[in-house]
Design a protein around this motif. Sequence first.
Motif, PDB file in Angstrom:
ATOM      1  N   SER A  20       0.700  -1.357  -0.080  1.00  0.00           N
ATOM      2  CA  SER A  20      -0.093  -0.070  -0.095  1.00  0.00           C
ATOM      3  C   SER A  20       0.851   1.112   0.045  1.00  0.00           C
ATOM      4  O   SER A  20       0.566   2.412  -0.661  1.00  0.00           O
ATOM      5  N   ILE A  21       2.050   1.263   0.793  1.00  0.00           N
ATOM      6  CA  ILE A  21       2.690   2.427   0.787  1.00  0.00           C
ATOM      7  C   ILE A  21       3.329   2.526  -0.570  1.00  0.00           C
ATOM      8  O   ILE A  21       3.668   3.689  -0.889  1.00  0.00           O
ATOM      9  N   ARG A  22       3.852   1.324  -1.392  1.00  0.00           N
ATOM     10  CA  ARG A  22       4.232   1.522  -2.612  1.00  0.00           C
ATOM     11  C   ARG A  22       3.597   2.189  -3.664  1.00  0.00           C
ATOM     12  O   ARG A  22       3.779   3.201  -4.317  1.00  0.00           O
ATOM     13  N   LEU A  23       2.274   1.838  -3.487  1.00  0.00           N
ATOM     14  CA  LEU A  23       1.133   2.333  -4.566  1.00  0.00           C
ATOM     15  C   LEU A  23       0.889   3.728  -4.214  1.00  0.00           C
ATOM     16  O   LEU A  23       0.779   4.560  -5.111  1.00  0.00           O
ATOM     17  N   ALA A  24       0.904   4.125  -2.988  1.00  0.00           N
ATOM     18  CA  ALA A  24       0.361   5.524  -2.458  1.00  0.00           C
ATOM     19  C   ALA A  24       1.604   6.552  -2.975  1.00  0.00           C
ATOM     20  O   ALA A  24       1.283   7.652  -3.178  1.00  0.00           O
ATOM     21  N   GLY A  25       2.764   5.834  -2.699  1.00  0.00           N
ATOM     22  CA  GLY A  25       3.864   6.778  -2.962  1.00  0.00           C
ATOM     23  C   GLY A  25       4.032   7.015  -4.700  1.00  0.00           C
ATOM     24  O   GLY A  25       4.707   8.001  -5.090  1.00  0.00           O
ATOM     25  N   GLN A  26       3.308   6.340  -5.358  1.00  0.00           N
ATOM     26  CA  GLN A  26       3.363   6.721  -7.013  1.00  0.00           C
ATOM     27  C   GLN A  26       2.298   7.549  -7.282  1.00  0.00           C
ATOM     28  O   GLN A  26       2.461   8.157  -8.503  1.00  0.00           O
ATOM     29  N   VAL A  27       1.486   8.214  -6.357  1.00  0.00           N
ATOM     30  CA  VAL A  27       0.263   9.323  -6.873  1.00  0.00           C
ATOM     31  C   VAL A  27       1.374  10.539  -7.062  1.00  0.00           C
ATOM     32  O   VAL A  27       2.003  10.783  -6.144  1.00  0.00           O
ATOM     33  N   PRO A  28       0.866  11.146  -8.171  1.00  0.00           N
ATOM     34  CA  PRO A  28       1.507  12.219  -8.527  1.00  0.00           C
ATOM     35  C   PRO A  28       1.210  13.559  -7.820  1.00  0.00           C
ATOM     36  O   PRO A  28       0.037  13.494  -7.157  1.00  0.00           O
ATOM     37  N   ALA A  29       2.235  14.385  -7.500  1.00  0.00           N
ATOM     38  CA  ALA A  29       1.998  15.508  -6.571  1.00  0.00           C
ATOM     39  C   ALA A  29       1.050  16.421  -7.139  1.00  0.00           C
ATOM     40  O   ALA A  29       1.105  16.466  -8.672  1.00  0.00           O
ATOM     41  N   GLY A  30       0.092  17.290  -6.783  1.00  0.00           N
ATOM     42  CA  GLY A  30      -0.548  18.177  -7.376  1.00  0.00           C
ATOM     43  C   GLY A  30      -1.905  17.753  -7.629  1.00  0.00           C
ATOM     44  O   GLY A  30      -2.916  18.399  -8.283  1.00  0.00           O
ATOM     45  N   THR A  31      -2.360  16.320  -7.594  1.00  0.00           N
ATOM     46  CA  THR A  31      -3.335  15.689  -7.841  1.00  0.00           C
ATOM     47  C   THR A  31      -4.622  15.818  -6.615  1.00  0.00           C
ATOM     48  O   THR A  31      -3.963  16.228  -5.507  1.00  0.00           O
ATOM     49  N   SER A  32      -5.762  15.583  -6.739  1.00  0.00           N
ATOM     50  CA  SER A  32      -6.711  15.965  -5.624  1.00  0.00           C
ATOM     51  C   SER A  32      -6.419  14.897  -4.444  1.00  0.00           C
ATOM     52  O   SER A  32      -6.930  15.118  -3.537  1.00  0.00           O
ATOM     53  N   VAL A  33      -5.614  13.736  -4.805  1.00  0.00           N
ATOM     54  CA  VAL A  33      -5.641  12.485  -3.710  1.00  0.00           C
ATOM     55  C   VAL A  33      -3.992  12.633  -3.244  1.00  0.00           C
ATOM     56  O   VAL A  33      -3.688  11.880  -2.432  1.00  0.00           O
ATOM     57  N   SER A  34      -3.268  13.742  -3.679  1.00  0.00           N
ATOM     58  CA  SER A  34      -1.971  13.606  -3.226  1.00  0.00           C
ATOM     59  C   SER A  34      -1.557  13.736  -1.770  1.00  0.00           C
ATOM     60  O   SER A  34      -1.029  13.215  -1.011  1.00  0.00           O
ATOM     61  N   ALA A  35      -2.432  14.724  -1.118  1.00  0.00           N
ATOM     62  CA  ALA A  35      -2.405  15.038   0.386  1.00  0.00           C
ATOM     63  C   ALA A  35      -2.802  13.918   1.017  1.00  0.00           C
ATOM     64  O   ALA A  35      -2.032  13.315   1.751  1.00  0.00           O
ATOM     65  N   GLU A  36      -3.719  13.006   0.588  1.00  0.00           N
ATOM     66  CA  GLU A  36      -4.267  11.991   1.298  1.00  0.00           C
ATOM     67  C   GLU A  36      -3.263  10.698   1.185  1.00  0.00           C
ATOM     68  O   GLU A  36      -2.956  10.196   2.236  1.00  0.00           O
TER      69      GLU A  36
END
Length: 707
Positions: free
Chosen positions: A603-619
Amino acid sequence: MSNERKGVASRQPSRRSPQPGSQRQAQTVPPVPPKTTVRPQASRQAERQPRPQSGRSPQATASTGYEMPEPWESARATRFAPLRRVVTQTMGAATSWQSLLLVGSASVLGVGWLSAALLFKLPSLPNCPATFWPTSSASLRLYCAQLAANKQTVDDLLAAIATVNDLPQNHPMRPEAERHIQQWANDILDLADETFHRGELQGAIAIAQRIPQDTDAHQDVSRRIESWREVWASAESLYGEAEDLLFDGQDPRKAFDLAVQLLTVGNRYWETTKYQQLQDLITASREDGSRLAEIRQLARQGGLTNLLKAVEMAREIKPNSPIYSSAQRLIDSIGRDMMAVAEASLDRRNLEEALAIVDEIPNTPALQQDVQDFKTVAQARAQSWQGTVADLQAAVVQLQRMRSDRPLYGKAQEWIARWQLEIQDVGTLARAREVAALGTLGDLRAAIAEARAVPRGNPRSDEANELIREWTTEIETTEDRPLLTQADSYASVGDLPSAIAVAQRIRSGRALHDEAQTRIQGWTNQIQRAQDQPVLDRARQLASSGDLTGAIVTAERIRAGRVLHTDAQNELRAWRTQVEAQSQMQQARSLATARTPAALLESIRLAGQVPAGTSVSAEATRMVNQWSSEVLQAAQSRAGYDLVGAIALMEQLPPNTPAYAQAQSQLTGLRQLRDQMARPARDYSIETEATETLEPLDDVLPLEEGQ
């Protein structure tokens, strides 16, 4: 006593006892008149002398001074007449016999002398140079041809062949003449071969090429010339390579090996003269070879300054040096390089600089005529730069004075041919300009047709093409400008499709085509923007409301090539990234519900791939920190019974998280404990101390409620 009396006294014994032959001869000879009596030459001479009237000798009469009386002389003559006739007849017979003997002997001697004279006297030789050949005989032609051929020179042998080659094929002496022609042609080829072995390749080729084509020797000329050239090229290559080894590579041993190969190259000049020169160079290479190599290297760098310095250094080599001839050849080579630099200046139309460079060229015998010819050509070229017919004609006349034996005669002929074509082109273009000056479309087309008469590749072809393009542009602009004006009028009232249709009538390649295409593109963009802007606005509204899927579907309706396609693609990339980030985050949450260390790490690996600036990047950042703390707690719990597994979990924690820093501070003690436990004798005091340093999982980071 007189001679006559002495002759009578001497013949008296013959009358007393005459010989049988003499008596018969005397009896058979009748008396003849004095006028017809044949006498010996001596008797006739004696008779022509004045006889003394008294029967005495003139000397006796003169000595006494007394002359006999005339009557007494007459009586005496009458008294002794019978006796005188007998004596006369007898003497005449004897004289005739002696005369015949004398005449016979003289005839025999004369015939013998004449025969000897005719035998030993050479006949008069014909004057071959003054012979009129059209009327001369075949034997005379062959004789004179053999005389010329015996001189064994090329011109004389060719003259001999020409002399007898005019004989008709059906002439009886034609086979003999043909045999001599073939022999003389072979002699010419032998002379050419001898010239080749004297070191004159071009001279040998020139001689061989003069052999008449209808001879057997001519069939061997091409093969012989090719063989000579191959031998010469091979010898030059060996010699040049040896020089490079001496003066550039400093390897006399290899140079000597190449020199030995010259001995079998197949040319006496290279096998003797050039071989000896190369041996002398090898001997002298230890002293002057390095200097000559330095000169070569400097000359290869190019540039006028380097070339002049190389010439100056080459001139310092003394004439008694074995490499003096090589240095002189190098000077000639550098001089030609300088001439090439001057030629480049002349191509830039800088006459003053070109002449200044040429004046610096060494004044060697091999370059004197080249320099003179270059100056002549340079002056003529400068004259032609004015471009007028008069200047071009003056340049042609100036180069026409150059003799055919000059070094740059060929280049001069090339310039003459170029300028003669240019003179014609200048006249053609002048007429074309006069026609184009009238200004009508028909006149411009006629001018273009006139300018196209200048052939491609002629000196003024570029100028003609430029004029053709200029006049063509003027014609096309005049024809197409009304179409653009009409299109602009349609666009001004908002009828953009009609404006585009009119502008498209201007075909590709026309003068106003680019301008028409620019306007068509602008009008097309206006139409497309009016059509696609509402679609893009609707997609943005859907994205703002959270319907990213609907926004993507709507924006994809704007096709490639449309004016708003780029804007639509930019929006689509952002929306697709949002959708992908949301999908990854949703997947990460689903995996984390298992609460196992492996699931949490994924889960940590997948969440780390979320690009910055997206609506879910803070989450995604918040959840990574939480899941990292849970993994750290699980590792701390495992350390009591699985030290190696605990260390492995801590090492997988992502950096830039609070749990990562805590794990690093604990890993040092855990690794030491692991190493001690791996030893045979364990220090449990240290193990206990290390274990006490681990904090309880509940004290590190409490789990959020509901997690």
